[in-house]
Enzyme design. Structure first.
Site, PDB file in Angstrom:
ATOM      1  N   PRO A 128       0.705  -1.416  -0.080  1.00  0.00           N
ATOM      2  CA  PRO A 128       0.018   0.154  -0.096  1.00  0.00           C
ATOM      3  C   PRO A 128       0.812   1.281  -0.052  1.00  0.00           C
ATOM      4  CG  PRO A 128       0.097  -1.046   2.202  1.00  0.00           C
ATOM      5  CD  PRO A 128       0.941  -1.819   1.433  1.00  0.00           C
ATOM      6  N   CYS A 129       1.514   1.465  -1.195  1.00  0.00           N
ATOM      7  CA  CYS A 129       2.358   2.703  -1.294  1.00  0.00           C
ATOM      8  C   CYS A 129       0.975   4.018  -0.984  1.00  0.00           C
ATOM      9  CB  CYS A 129       3.163   2.870  -2.437  1.00  0.00           C
ATOM     10  SG  CYS A 129       1.968   2.515  -4.157  1.00  0.00           S
ATOM     11  N   HIS A 130      -0.091   3.979  -1.350  1.00  0.00           N
ATOM     12  CA  HIS A 130      -0.934   5.058  -1.109  1.00  0.00           C
ATOM     13  C   HIS A 130      -1.035   5.375   0.099  1.00  0.00           C
ATOM     14  CE1 HIS A 130      -3.442   1.208  -0.669  1.00  0.00           C
ATOM     15  NE2 HIS A 130      -4.290   1.893   0.210  1.00  0.00           N
TER      16      HIS A 130
END
Length: 163
Positions: A128-130
């Site tokens: 989850p780079c978001h």
């Protein structure tokens, strides 16, 4: 070819439609190797492997708000530093965020280097780079889908309210 990784030759690709666009899921052997935004012109390669079927099922559950942590075998190829950043991103809980600066401090690096590693993440959403934000809760950047609108959508799905 001698010396080449045999899993490169067993790659399969399938596609799913999602609230953030059409996604291509790629597998190498028995592990998910990429999630990327795809055009409608792209076609599947090979038969969907069990890992791709499971990845599609888990992504559908995630987008339905019924899955908070992915449990799929992953393969991520990057530098030692990128792999450390990607492992740290996997540890950010659903509905929570981290900052480029905070991650950089923990890694003994700089925020820009963390941002670059985030941008090279081959498995967005699953890794989850978001969930990584700029200082003071600013959005920072996002290279997937439509960029920041996609990042906002994913964060909102998880109940994250941006300032």
């Amino acid at each position: 070819m001698p010396g080449r990784d045999a899993t490169l030759y067993s790659m399969t690709i399938c596609f799913i439609d999602s609230p953030v666009g059409r996604l291509a899921l790629e597998a190498e052997g028995e592990a998910l190797s990429a999630v990327r935004w795809a055009s409608t012109a792209e076609k599947a390669v090979g038969r969907p492997s069990p890992v791709l079927k499971e990845a599609a099922r888990q992504l559908a559950r995630y987008f339905d708000g019924k899955l908070e942590r992915f449990d799929i075998p992953l393969v991520q190829r990057g530098t030692d530093f990128q792999n450390r950043v990607w492992r740290m991103m996997r540890d950010i809980p659903y509905g929570e965020t981290a900052t480029y600066g905070g991650m950089a401090m923990a890694l003994g690096s700089g925020p820009r280097a963390v941002g670059m590693a985030c941008g090279r993440n081959p498995l967005p959403i699953v890794v989850p780079c978001h969930r990584v934000l700029g200082s003071g809760g600013s959005e920072g950047g996002y290279s997937g889908g439509r960029g920041l609108p996609t990042k906002r959508h994913l964060l909102a799905l998880e109940g994250v309210v941006l300032p």
